[in-house]
Scaffold this active site. Structure first.
Site, PDB file in Angstrom:
ATOM      1  N   CYS B 136       0.834  -1.237  -0.093  1.00 58.14           N
ATOM      2  CA  CYS B 136       0.071   0.086   0.116  1.00 58.14           C
ATOM      3  C   CYS B 136       0.951   1.090   0.009  1.00 58.14           C
ATOM      4  O   CYS B 136       1.631   1.637  -1.074  1.00 58.14           O
ATOM      5  CB  CYS B 136      -0.948  -0.020   1.088  1.00 58.14           C
ATOM      6  N   HIS B 242      -3.969  -4.975  -0.239  1.00 61.26           N
ATOM      7  CA  HIS B 242      -3.391  -5.520   1.005  1.00 61.26           C
ATOM      8  C   HIS B 242      -3.715  -6.913   0.974  1.00 61.26           C
ATOM      9  O   HIS B 242      -4.633  -7.411   1.243  1.00 61.26           O
ATOM     10  CB  HIS B 242      -4.532  -4.737   2.065  1.00 61.26           C
ATOM     11  N   GLU B 244      -2.943  -9.033   3.360  1.00 67.02           N
ATOM     12  CA  GLU B 244      -3.028  -9.333   4.566  1.00 67.02           C
ATOM     13  C   GLU B 244      -4.649  -9.456   4.870  1.00 67.02           C
ATOM     14  O   GLU B 244      -5.078  -9.879   5.716  1.00 67.02           O
ATOM     15  CB  GLU B 244      -2.376  -8.572   5.624  1.00 67.02           C
TER      16      GLU B 244
END
Lengths: 259, 264
Positions: B136, B242, B244
Protein backbone atom coordinates in the site's frame (compact mmCIF):
# COMPACT_ATOMS: atom_id res chain seq x y z
CA UNK A 1 -13.16 -4.12 -12.60
CA UNK A 2 -14.02 -3.14 -9.05
CA UNK A 3 -16.49 -5.67 -7.69
CA UNK A 4 -19.58 -4.89 -5.60
CA UNK A 5 -19.15 -6.00 -2.02
CA UNK A 6 -21.54 -8.19 -0.06
CA UNK A 7 -21.20 -7.62 3.66
CA UNK A 8 -22.91 -9.89 6.18
CA UNK A 9 -23.89 -8.03 9.31
CA UNK A 10 -23.68 -9.71 12.70
CA UNK A 11 -25.58 -8.06 15.55
CA UNK A 12 -23.80 -9.24 18.66
CA UNK A 13 -25.19 -9.25 22.16
CA UNK A 14 -23.39 -10.98 25.02
CA UNK A 15 -21.15 -12.76 22.54
CA UNK A 16 -24.06 -14.25 20.60
CA UNK A 17 -25.33 -13.18 17.20
CA UNK A 18 -28.95 -12.06 17.32
CA UNK A 19 -31.37 -10.85 14.74
CA UNK A 20 -34.72 -9.18 15.05
CA UNK A 21 -37.12 -7.00 13.13
CA UNK A 22 -36.57 -3.35 14.03
CA UNK A 23 -34.80 -4.30 17.22
CA UNK A 24 -37.80 -6.30 18.45
CA UNK A 25 -38.01 -10.00 19.20
CA UNK A 26 -34.32 -10.91 18.90
CA UNK A 27 -33.42 -14.55 18.37
CA UNK A 28 -30.11 -16.31 19.03
CA UNK A 29 -28.31 -17.25 15.78
CA UNK A 30 -24.92 -18.52 16.91
CA UNK A 31 -21.35 -17.77 17.85
CA UNK A 32 -19.95 -14.63 16.15
CA UNK A 33 -16.46 -16.04 15.52
CA UNK A 34 -17.80 -19.29 14.03
CA UNK A 35 -20.24 -17.39 11.84
CA UNK A 36 -17.51 -15.00 10.68
CA UNK A 37 -15.27 -17.94 9.73
CA UNK A 38 -18.10 -19.63 7.85
CA UNK A 39 -19.18 -16.54 5.88
CA UNK A 40 -15.57 -15.70 5.13
CA UNK A 41 -14.94 -19.21 3.76
CA UNK A 42 -18.13 -18.97 1.71
CA UNK A 43 -16.90 -15.80 0.06
CA UNK A 44 -18.28 -12.71 1.77
CA UNK A 45 -16.21 -9.64 0.91
CA UNK A 46 -16.22 -8.00 4.30
CA UNK A 47 -18.04 -8.32 7.63
CA UNK A 48 -19.57 -5.88 10.04
CA UNK A 49 -20.17 -6.47 13.74
CA UNK A 50 -22.52 -4.28 15.71
CA UNK A 51 -22.47 -4.60 19.43
CA UNK A 52 -26.11 -3.65 19.23
CA UNK A 53 -26.81 -2.82 22.81
CA UNK A 54 -23.47 -1.22 23.64
CA UNK A 55 -24.81 2.26 23.07
CA UNK A 56 -27.95 1.96 25.17
CA UNK A 57 -26.30 0.09 28.02
CA UNK A 58 -23.04 2.08 28.06
CA UNK A 59 -21.10 -1.15 27.76
CA UNK A 60 -17.70 -1.23 26.02
CA UNK A 61 -17.22 -3.29 22.85
CA UNK A 62 -16.13 -6.90 23.37
CA UNK A 63 -12.47 -6.50 22.35
CA UNK A 64 -11.61 -10.14 23.05
CA UNK A 65 -14.17 -11.11 20.41
CA UNK A 66 -12.74 -8.59 17.94
CA UNK A 67 -9.23 -10.00 18.46
CA UNK A 68 -10.47 -13.57 18.00
CA UNK A 69 -12.24 -12.65 14.77
CA UNK A 70 -9.03 -10.99 13.52
CA UNK A 71 -7.03 -14.13 14.29
CA UNK A 72 -9.61 -16.27 12.49
CA UNK A 73 -10.39 -14.48 9.22
CA UNK A 74 -8.24 -12.63 6.65
CA UNK A 75 -10.72 -10.21 5.12
CA UNK A 76 -11.62 -6.69 6.25
CA UNK A 77 -14.20 -6.25 8.98
CA UNK A 78 -15.78 -3.28 10.69
CA UNK A 79 -16.90 -2.98 14.29
CA UNK A 80 -19.45 -0.57 15.69
CA UNK A 81 -21.59 0.04 18.71
CA UNK A 82 -21.28 2.93 21.12
CA UNK A 83 -17.89 4.11 19.83
CA UNK A 84 -17.61 7.56 21.39
CA UNK A 85 -13.93 8.50 21.61
CA UNK A 86 -10.56 8.25 19.87
CA UNK A 87 -9.50 5.79 22.57
CA UNK A 88 -12.49 3.55 21.71
CA UNK A 89 -11.51 3.67 18.04
CA UNK A 90 -7.88 2.87 18.74
CA UNK A 91 -8.75 -0.14 20.89
CA UNK A 92 -11.00 -1.61 18.19
CA UNK A 93 -8.44 -1.03 15.41
CA UNK A 94 -5.51 -2.40 17.42
CA UNK A 95 -7.56 -5.50 18.21
CA UNK A 96 -7.46 -6.14 14.46
CA UNK A 97 -10.58 -4.53 12.95
CA UNK A 98 -10.01 -2.78 9.61
CA UNK A 99 -12.73 -0.20 10.19
CA UNK A 100 -14.64 1.30 13.05
CA UNK A 101 -18.23 2.40 12.62
CA UNK A 102 -19.64 5.48 14.33
CA UNK A 103 -23.26 6.50 14.37
CA UNK A 104 -25.00 8.18 17.32
CA UNK A 105 -21.82 9.65 18.77
CA UNK A 106 -20.83 11.17 15.42
CA UNK A 107 -24.11 13.12 15.42
CA UNK A 108 -23.63 14.23 19.01
CA UNK A 109 -19.95 15.06 18.45
CA UNK A 110 -19.03 15.48 14.74
CA UNK A 111 -15.41 16.25 15.67
CA UNK A 112 -15.09 12.53 16.45
CA UNK A 113 -15.20 11.79 12.70
CA UNK A 114 -12.60 14.45 11.90
CA UNK A 115 -10.25 13.43 14.69
CA UNK A 116 -10.63 9.72 13.93
CA UNK A 117 -9.81 10.28 10.25
CA UNK A 118 -6.79 12.41 11.15
CA UNK A 119 -5.47 9.89 13.67
CA UNK A 120 -6.11 6.59 11.86
CA UNK A 121 -6.82 7.49 8.22
CA UNK A 122 -10.23 8.06 6.72
CA UNK A 123 -10.38 4.52 5.31
CA UNK A 124 -10.84 3.33 8.92
CA UNK A 125 -13.82 5.55 9.69
CA UNK A 126 -17.26 4.35 8.63
CA UNK A 127 -20.25 6.57 9.27
CA UNK A 128 -23.41 4.60 9.94
CA UNK A 129 -26.64 6.53 9.60
CA UNK A 130 -30.24 5.55 10.24
CA UNK A 131 -32.50 7.77 8.10
CA UNK A 132 -36.27 7.72 8.41
CA UNK A 133 -38.83 9.23 5.98
CA UNK A 134 -39.81 12.79 6.91
CA UNK A 135 -42.79 14.73 5.55
CA UNK A 136 -41.52 18.24 6.17
CA UNK A 137 -39.58 19.05 2.98
CA UNK A 138 -38.54 22.51 4.12
CA UNK A 139 -36.70 21.11 7.12
CA UNK A 140 -35.62 17.92 5.36
CA UNK A 141 -34.99 18.65 1.66
CA UNK A 142 -33.93 15.05 0.97
CA UNK A 143 -37.17 13.78 2.50
CA UNK A 144 -35.28 11.87 5.20
CA UNK A 145 -34.31 12.67 8.76
CA UNK A 146 -31.40 11.15 10.67
CA UNK A 147 -32.26 9.16 13.79
CA UNK A 148 -29.88 7.93 16.47
CA UNK A 149 -29.76 5.46 19.34
CA UNK A 150 -31.18 2.61 17.25
CA UNK A 151 -33.94 4.73 15.66
CA UNK A 152 -35.14 5.83 19.11
CA UNK A 153 -34.24 9.52 18.83
CA UNK A 154 -34.86 11.94 15.96
CA UNK A 155 -32.11 14.50 15.41
CA UNK A 156 -33.62 17.20 13.19
CA UNK A 157 -30.77 16.62 10.69
CA UNK A 158 -31.44 16.16 6.99
CA UNK A 159 -30.00 12.78 5.94
CA UNK A 160 -28.27 13.91 2.72
CA UNK A 161 -26.93 17.03 4.40
CA UNK A 162 -25.46 14.96 7.21
CA UNK A 163 -23.92 12.41 4.82
CA UNK A 164 -22.17 15.21 2.89
CA UNK A 165 -20.95 16.83 6.07
CA UNK A 166 -19.64 13.53 7.46
CA UNK A 167 -17.76 12.82 4.20
CA UNK A 168 -16.23 16.31 4.41
CA UNK A 169 -15.26 15.68 8.02
CA UNK A 170 -13.39 12.54 6.99
CA UNK A 171 -15.74 9.55 6.93
CA UNK A 172 -14.25 7.08 4.43
CA UNK A 173 -17.47 5.20 3.82
CA UNK A 174 -21.16 5.73 4.60
CA UNK A 175 -23.64 3.02 5.53
CA UNK A 176 -27.23 4.01 4.84
CA UNK A 177 -29.42 1.86 7.06
CA UNK A 178 -33.09 2.43 6.41
CA UNK A 179 -35.36 2.23 9.44
CA UNK A 180 -38.35 1.64 7.20
CA UNK A 181 -36.78 -1.35 5.44
CA UNK A 182 -34.69 -2.78 8.29
CA UNK A 183 -35.52 -6.39 9.05
CA UNK A 184 -38.51 -6.47 6.68
CA UNK A 185 -36.62 -8.43 3.98
CA UNK A 186 -38.77 -6.65 1.40
CA UNK A 187 -35.95 -4.92 -0.48
CA UNK A 188 -33.61 -1.99 0.14
CA UNK A 189 -34.70 1.62 0.45
CA UNK A 190 -33.58 3.04 -2.90
CA UNK A 191 -34.45 6.73 -2.67
CA UNK A 192 -32.15 7.85 0.14
CA UNK A 193 -29.46 5.30 -0.75
CA UNK A 194 -29.24 6.72 -4.26
CA UNK A 195 -29.32 10.33 -3.06
CA UNK A 196 -26.37 9.65 -0.75
CA UNK A 197 -24.49 7.46 -3.28
CA UNK A 198 -24.64 10.24 -5.86
CA UNK A 199 -24.17 13.03 -3.35
CA UNK A 200 -20.88 12.01 -1.72
CA UNK A 201 -17.50 11.05 -3.14
CA UNK A 202 -16.89 8.12 -0.78
CA UNK A 203 -18.29 4.57 -1.14
CA UNK A 204 -21.86 4.04 0.06
CA UNK A 205 -23.18 0.83 1.57
CA UNK A 206 -26.90 0.01 1.41
CA UNK A 207 -28.32 -1.62 4.50
CA UNK A 208 -31.67 -2.94 5.64
CA UNK A 209 -34.24 -4.96 3.74
CA UNK A 210 -32.28 -7.63 1.84
CA UNK A 211 -34.55 -10.66 1.46
CA UNK A 212 -33.72 -11.94 -2.02
CA UNK A 213 -30.66 -11.72 -4.31
CA UNK A 214 -32.73 -9.61 -6.71
CA UNK A 215 -32.93 -6.93 -4.02
CA UNK A 216 -29.13 -6.63 -4.24
CA UNK A 217 -29.21 -6.52 -8.03
CA UNK A 218 -31.74 -3.67 -7.79
CA UNK A 219 -29.87 -1.64 -5.19
CA UNK A 220 -26.58 -1.91 -7.12
CA UNK A 221 -28.23 -1.06 -10.45
CA UNK A 222 -30.77 1.53 -9.45
CA UNK A 223 -29.43 3.10 -6.28
CA UNK A 224 -25.73 2.86 -7.30
CA UNK A 225 -24.63 1.44 -3.97
CA UNK A 226 -21.00 0.29 -3.82
CA UNK A 227 -21.75 -2.49 -1.34
CA UNK A 228 -24.74 -4.06 0.36
CA UNK A 229 -25.23 -5.38 3.85
CA UNK A 230 -27.12 -8.65 4.26
CA UNK A 231 -28.31 -10.33 7.43
CA UNK A 232 -31.50 -12.37 7.71
CA UNK A 233 -31.27 -13.64 4.12
CA UNK A 234 -28.07 -15.50 5.10
CA UNK A 235 -28.68 -16.15 8.79
CA UNK A 236 -31.85 -18.13 8.10
CA UNK A 237 -29.94 -20.34 5.66
CA UNK A 238 -32.44 -19.55 2.94
CA UNK A 239 -29.71 -18.24 0.62
CA UNK A 240 -25.99 -18.90 0.52
CA UNK A 241 -23.36 -16.35 -0.46
CA UNK A 242 -22.50 -18.50 -3.48
CA UNK A 243 -26.12 -18.45 -4.68
CA UNK A 244 -26.42 -14.69 -4.14
CA UNK A 245 -23.18 -14.05 -6.04
CA UNK A 246 -24.27 -16.37 -8.85
CA UNK A 247 -27.49 -14.40 -9.23
CA UNK A 248 -25.56 -11.10 -9.29
CA UNK A 249 -23.11 -12.45 -11.85
CA UNK A 250 -25.99 -13.54 -14.10
CA UNK A 251 -27.38 -10.02 -13.85
CA UNK A 252 -24.05 -8.62 -15.04
CA UNK A 253 -22.93 -7.20 -11.67
CA UNK A 254 -19.20 -7.80 -11.01
CA UNK A 255 -18.60 -9.84 -7.86
CA UNK A 256 -15.49 -11.38 -6.36
CA UNK A 257 -14.77 -15.02 -7.12
CA UNK A 258 -13.60 -17.32 -4.38
CA UNK A 259 -10.86 -19.87 -4.94
CA UNK B 1 13.64 -37.62 42.70
CA UNK B 2 16.21 -35.49 40.96
CA UNK B 3 16.39 -37.88 38.04
CA UNK B 4 12.63 -37.75 37.67
CA UNK B 5 12.82 -33.96 37.35
CA UNK B 6 15.51 -34.17 34.70
CA UNK B 7 13.47 -36.68 32.73
CA UNK B 8 10.43 -34.43 33.11
CA UNK B 9 12.39 -31.43 31.89
CA UNK B 10 13.65 -33.42 28.95
CA UNK B 11 10.16 -34.58 28.06
CA UNK B 12 8.86 -31.02 28.33
CA UNK B 13 11.65 -29.76 26.12
CA UNK B 14 11.00 -32.39 23.45
CA UNK B 15 7.30 -31.59 23.62
CA UNK B 16 8.03 -27.87 23.25
CA UNK B 17 10.13 -28.25 20.11
CA UNK B 18 7.80 -30.82 18.62
CA UNK B 19 4.89 -28.41 19.15
CA UNK B 20 6.76 -25.59 17.45
CA UNK B 21 7.66 -27.79 14.50
CA UNK B 22 4.10 -29.01 14.20
CA UNK B 23 2.59 -25.54 14.52
CA UNK B 24 4.94 -24.22 11.86
CA UNK B 25 4.19 -26.96 9.38
CA UNK B 26 0.46 -26.98 10.10
CA UNK B 27 0.17 -23.21 9.76
CA UNK B 28 2.03 -23.12 6.49
CA UNK B 29 0.07 -26.04 5.11
CA UNK B 30 -3.28 -24.42 5.79
CA UNK B 31 -2.74 -22.31 2.74
CA UNK B 32 -0.53 -24.69 0.82
CA UNK B 33 -2.62 -27.81 1.41
CA UNK B 34 -5.25 -27.10 -1.18
CA UNK B 35 -3.52 -25.75 -4.27
CA UNK B 36 -5.34 -22.79 -5.77
CA UNK B 37 -4.54 -24.10 -9.23
CA UNK B 38 -2.73 -27.04 -10.72
CA UNK B 39 0.25 -25.08 -12.01
CA UNK B 40 2.58 -24.49 -9.05
CA UNK B 41 5.40 -22.99 -11.09
CA UNK B 42 7.93 -21.20 -8.95
CA UNK B 43 6.82 -22.90 -5.78
CA UNK B 44 9.19 -24.95 -3.68
CA UNK B 45 9.08 -28.65 -4.48
CA UNK B 46 10.34 -29.93 -1.15
CA UNK B 47 8.14 -29.15 1.84
CA UNK B 48 10.81 -30.56 4.16
CA UNK B 49 13.35 -27.95 3.12
CA UNK B 50 10.74 -25.22 2.92
CA UNK B 51 9.06 -25.70 6.25
CA UNK B 52 11.73 -27.00 8.57
CA UNK B 53 11.32 -24.73 11.58
CA UNK B 54 14.72 -23.35 12.63
CA UNK B 55 15.96 -22.47 9.16
CA UNK B 56 13.17 -20.15 8.03
CA UNK B 57 14.27 -16.53 7.81
CA UNK B 58 12.65 -14.13 10.25
CA UNK B 59 10.32 -11.61 8.62
CA UNK B 60 10.88 -8.03 9.76
CA UNK B 61 7.73 -5.89 9.58
CA UNK B 62 8.75 -2.23 9.60
CA UNK B 63 6.76 -0.08 12.03
CA UNK B 64 6.98 3.66 11.32
CA UNK B 65 3.62 4.64 12.84
CA UNK B 66 1.90 4.69 9.46
CA UNK B 67 -1.21 2.72 10.26
CA UNK B 68 -2.17 -0.39 12.03
CA UNK B 69 0.09 -3.41 11.56
CA UNK B 70 -2.08 -5.88 13.47
CA UNK B 71 -3.49 -7.57 10.37
CA UNK B 72 -0.06 -7.88 8.69
CA UNK B 73 1.39 -9.53 11.79
CA UNK B 74 -1.65 -11.82 12.19
CA UNK B 75 -1.47 -12.89 8.53
CA UNK B 76 2.10 -14.19 8.97
CA UNK B 77 1.08 -15.84 12.25
CA UNK B 78 -1.71 -17.65 10.41
CA UNK B 79 0.92 -18.92 7.95
CA UNK B 80 3.10 -20.17 10.79
CA UNK B 81 5.86 -17.71 9.84
CA UNK B 82 8.10 -16.02 12.37
CA UNK B 83 7.56 -12.27 12.09
CA UNK B 84 8.64 -9.37 14.25
CA UNK B 85 7.24 -5.83 14.20
CA UNK B 86 9.97 -3.24 14.78
CA UNK B 87 10.82 0.41 14.32
CA UNK B 88 14.49 -0.09 15.19
CA UNK B 89 16.73 0.94 12.25
CA UNK B 90 19.44 -1.53 13.31
CA UNK B 91 16.97 -4.43 13.17
CA UNK B 92 15.80 -3.31 9.72
CA UNK B 93 19.38 -2.84 8.47
CA UNK B 94 20.24 -6.42 9.35
CA UNK B 95 16.88 -7.96 8.42
CA UNK B 96 16.73 -11.18 6.41
CA UNK B 97 13.34 -10.40 4.90
CA UNK B 98 11.59 -7.02 5.00
CA UNK B 99 7.87 -6.21 4.87
CA UNK B 100 7.24 -2.47 4.47
CA UNK B 101 3.52 -1.80 4.98
CA UNK B 102 1.71 1.44 5.71
CA UNK B 103 -1.39 3.54 5.17
CA UNK B 104 -1.87 7.27 5.41
CA UNK B 105 -0.10 10.35 4.10
CA UNK B 106 3.23 10.10 2.24
CA UNK B 107 4.74 13.30 3.63
CA UNK B 108 4.29 12.50 7.32
CA UNK B 109 5.43 8.91 6.69
CA UNK B 110 8.62 10.14 4.98
CA UNK B 111 9.25 12.66 7.76
CA UNK B 112 9.08 9.82 10.31
CA UNK B 113 11.37 7.58 8.23
CA UNK B 114 13.98 10.38 8.05
CA UNK B 115 13.76 11.36 11.69
CA UNK B 116 14.11 7.78 12.93
CA UNK B 117 16.93 6.76 10.60
CA UNK B 118 14.74 4.12 8.99
CA UNK B 119 15.17 5.73 5.56
CA UNK B 120 18.88 4.81 5.46
CA UNK B 121 18.23 1.39 7.04
CA UNK B 122 15.57 0.49 4.45
CA UNK B 123 17.81 1.60 1.56
CA UNK B 124 20.63 -0.48 2.94
CA UNK B 125 18.48 -3.58 3.38
CA UNK B 126 17.18 -3.17 -0.19
CA UNK B 127 20.75 -2.71 -1.51
CA UNK B 128 21.85 -5.93 0.17
CA UNK B 129 19.25 -7.73 -1.93
CA UNK B 130 17.16 -9.24 0.85
CA UNK B 131 13.58 -10.08 -0.21
CA UNK B 132 11.61 -6.86 0.28
CA UNK B 133 7.82 -6.43 0.07
CA UNK B 134 6.15 -3.02 0.12
CA UNK B 135 2.42 -2.88 0.83
CA UNK B 136 0.00 0.00 0.00
CA UNK B 137 1.72 3.24 1.12
CA UNK B 138 4.93 1.18 1.15
CA UNK B 139 4.47 0.60 -2.60
CA UNK B 140 4.22 4.36 -3.14
CA UNK B 141 7.05 5.71 -1.01
CA UNK B 142 9.64 3.26 -2.35
CA UNK B 143 9.39 5.35 -5.55
CA UNK B 144 11.38 8.54 -6.13
CA UNK B 145 8.51 10.91 -5.43
CA UNK B 146 4.81 11.24 -4.68
CA UNK B 147 2.28 13.82 -5.85
CA UNK B 148 0.80 13.77 -2.36
CA UNK B 149 0.90 16.96 -0.25
CA UNK B 150 2.12 19.09 -3.13
CA UNK B 151 5.05 16.79 -3.92
CA UNK B 152 7.00 14.57 -1.53
CA UNK B 153 10.38 12.90 -2.05
CA UNK B 154 10.26 9.13 -1.64
CA UNK B 155 12.90 6.52 -0.80
CA UNK B 156 13.89 6.21 -4.46
CA UNK B 157 14.37 2.44 -4.35
CA UNK B 158 12.59 2.24 -7.72
CA UNK B 159 12.32 4.96 -10.40
CA UNK B 160 8.84 6.43 -10.67
CA UNK B 161 6.13 8.56 -9.09
CA UNK B 162 3.06 7.90 -6.93
CA UNK B 163 0.17 9.70 -8.63
CA UNK B 164 -3.35 10.61 -7.55
CA UNK B 165 -6.31 9.10 -9.41
CA UNK B 166 -7.47 11.95 -11.63
CA UNK B 167 -10.97 11.09 -12.75
CA UNK B 168 -13.02 13.87 -14.32
CA UNK B 169 -16.28 12.14 -13.51
CA UNK B 170 -17.15 13.06 -9.91
CA UNK B 171 -19.28 9.90 -9.62
CA UNK B 172 -16.11 7.78 -9.69
CA UNK B 173 -15.21 7.25 -6.07
CA UNK B 174 -11.76 8.01 -4.75
CA UNK B 175 -10.43 6.21 -2.72
CA UNK B 176 -10.59 3.12 -4.87
CA UNK B 177 -11.95 0.79 -2.20
CA UNK B 178 -12.87 -2.87 -2.44
CA UNK B 179 -11.92 -6.06 -4.26
CA UNK B 180 -10.46 -5.73 -7.72
CA UNK B 181 -8.80 -8.11 -10.18
CA UNK B 182 -5.00 -8.26 -10.39
CA UNK B 183 -3.47 -9.41 -13.67
CA UNK B 184 0.24 -10.31 -13.51
CA UNK B 185 2.26 -8.90 -16.44
CA UNK B 186 4.73 -11.78 -16.28
CA UNK B 187 5.53 -14.86 -14.19
CA UNK B 188 6.83 -13.82 -10.79
CA UNK B 189 7.41 -16.02 -7.71
CA UNK B 190 5.07 -13.79 -5.64
CA UNK B 191 2.12 -14.76 -7.83
CA UNK B 192 2.99 -18.48 -8.05
CA UNK B 193 -0.17 -20.59 -7.83
CA UNK B 194 -2.50 -17.58 -7.80
CA UNK B 195 -5.05 -17.64 -10.63
CA UNK B 196 -4.82 -14.72 -13.04
CA UNK B 197 -7.33 -11.94 -12.32
CA UNK B 198 -7.84 -13.03 -8.71
CA UNK B 199 -9.40 -10.20 -6.72
CA UNK B 200 -7.43 -8.53 -3.93
CA UNK B 201 -8.57 -5.90 -1.42
CA UNK B 202 -7.64 -2.29 -2.26
CA UNK B 203 -8.05 1.01 -0.45
CA UNK B 204 -6.06 3.93 -1.84
CA UNK B 205 -6.24 7.31 -3.59
CA UNK B 206 -2.71 7.27 -5.07
CA UNK B 207 -1.16 4.58 -7.26
CA UNK B 208 2.43 3.71 -8.19
CA UNK B 209 3.53 4.79 -11.65
CA UNK B 210 7.00 3.31 -12.26
CA UNK B 211 9.03 4.98 -14.98
CA UNK B 212 9.74 1.81 -16.97
CA UNK B 213 7.32 -0.72 -18.34
CA UNK B 214 9.37 -3.70 -17.07
CA UNK B 215 8.94 -2.54 -13.45
CA UNK B 216 5.22 -3.34 -13.63
CA UNK B 217 4.61 -6.80 -12.16
CA UNK B 218 0.80 -6.67 -12.31
CA UNK B 219 -1.94 -4.31 -13.40
CA UNK B 220 -5.49 -3.52 -12.26
CA UNK B 221 -8.27 -1.60 -13.97
CA UNK B 222 -10.44 0.92 -12.17
CA UNK B 223 -13.15 2.91 -13.95
CA UNK B 224 -11.53 2.32 -17.33
CA UNK B 225 -8.05 3.29 -16.10
CA UNK B 226 -5.26 0.72 -15.82
CA UNK B 227 -2.61 1.19 -13.14
CA UNK B 228 0.31 -0.86 -11.81
CA UNK B 229 -1.00 -2.76 -8.78
CA UNK B 230 2.32 -4.57 -8.26
CA UNK B 231 5.78 -3.28 -9.10
CA UNK B 232 9.30 -4.52 -8.56
CA UNK B 233 12.82 -5.27 -9.67
CA UNK B 234 15.16 -8.00 -8.48
CA UNK B 235 14.58 -8.77 -4.80
CA UNK B 236 12.30 -5.74 -4.38
CA UNK B 237 8.55 -6.07 -4.86
CA UNK B 238 5.62 -3.96 -3.79
CA UNK B 239 1.86 -4.32 -4.03
CA UNK B 240 -0.73 -1.55 -3.90
CA UNK B 241 -3.41 -3.89 -2.52
CA UNK B 242 -3.53 -5.45 0.94
CA UNK B 243 -2.58 -9.16 0.75
CA UNK B 244 -3.09 -9.41 4.52
CA UNK B 245 -6.79 -8.62 4.04
CA UNK B 246 -7.32 -10.48 0.78
CA UNK B 247 -8.47 -13.88 2.02
CA UNK B 248 -6.85 -17.04 0.67
CA UNK B 249 -5.17 -15.51 -2.39
CA UNK B 250 -3.66 -12.83 -0.17
CA UNK B 251 -2.28 -15.38 2.28
CA UNK B 252 -0.90 -17.34 -0.65
CA UNK B 253 0.97 -14.26 -1.87
CA UNK B 254 2.44 -13.72 1.61
CA UNK B 255 3.38 -17.41 1.82
CA UNK B 256 5.10 -17.04 -1.56
CA UNK B 257 6.98 -14.01 -0.22
CA UNK B 258 8.07 -15.93 2.90
CA UNK B 259 9.67 -18.59 0.66
CA UNK B 260 11.02 -16.23 -1.99
CA UNK B 261 14.81 -16.18 -2.40
CA UNK B 262 14.68 -12.74 -4.03
CA UNK B 263 15.28 -13.96 -7.54
CA UNK B 264 12.78 -13.79 -10.38
Amino acid sequence: MLTRRIIPCLDVRNRRVTKGVRFQGNVDLGDPVEMAARYSAEGCDELVFYDITASAEHRPIDLAMVAEVARTISIPFAVGGGVSSLADMERVLLAGAEKVSVNSHAVLNPALVREGAAAFGRQCIVLGMDPVKAEDRTRFPSGYEVTIRGFRTRTGLDALEWARRAADLGAGEIVVNSVDADGTRGGFEHTITRLVAEGVSVPVVASGGAGHPDHLVAVFREAHADAAIVAGILHTGEWTLAAIKERLREAGIPVRRVW
Amino acid sequence: MREGNVAGQFRKSVFFWATLLYADAAGAQNVMRRPLQKNRKGSCSSPVVCYHFPFRAMITIVDYKAGNLTSVRLAFEKLGERAVVTGDPEAVRGAERVVFPGVGAASSAMATLRRTGLEEALSEAARRGVPFLGICLGAQIILERSEEDGGTMGLGLLPGTARRFGFFDPRIKVPHMGWNAVRPCRAHPLFAGIPENSEFYFVHSYYPDPSAENLRLAVTEYAGFEFASAIGRGSLAAVQFHPEKSGRVGLRLLANFARWDGGC
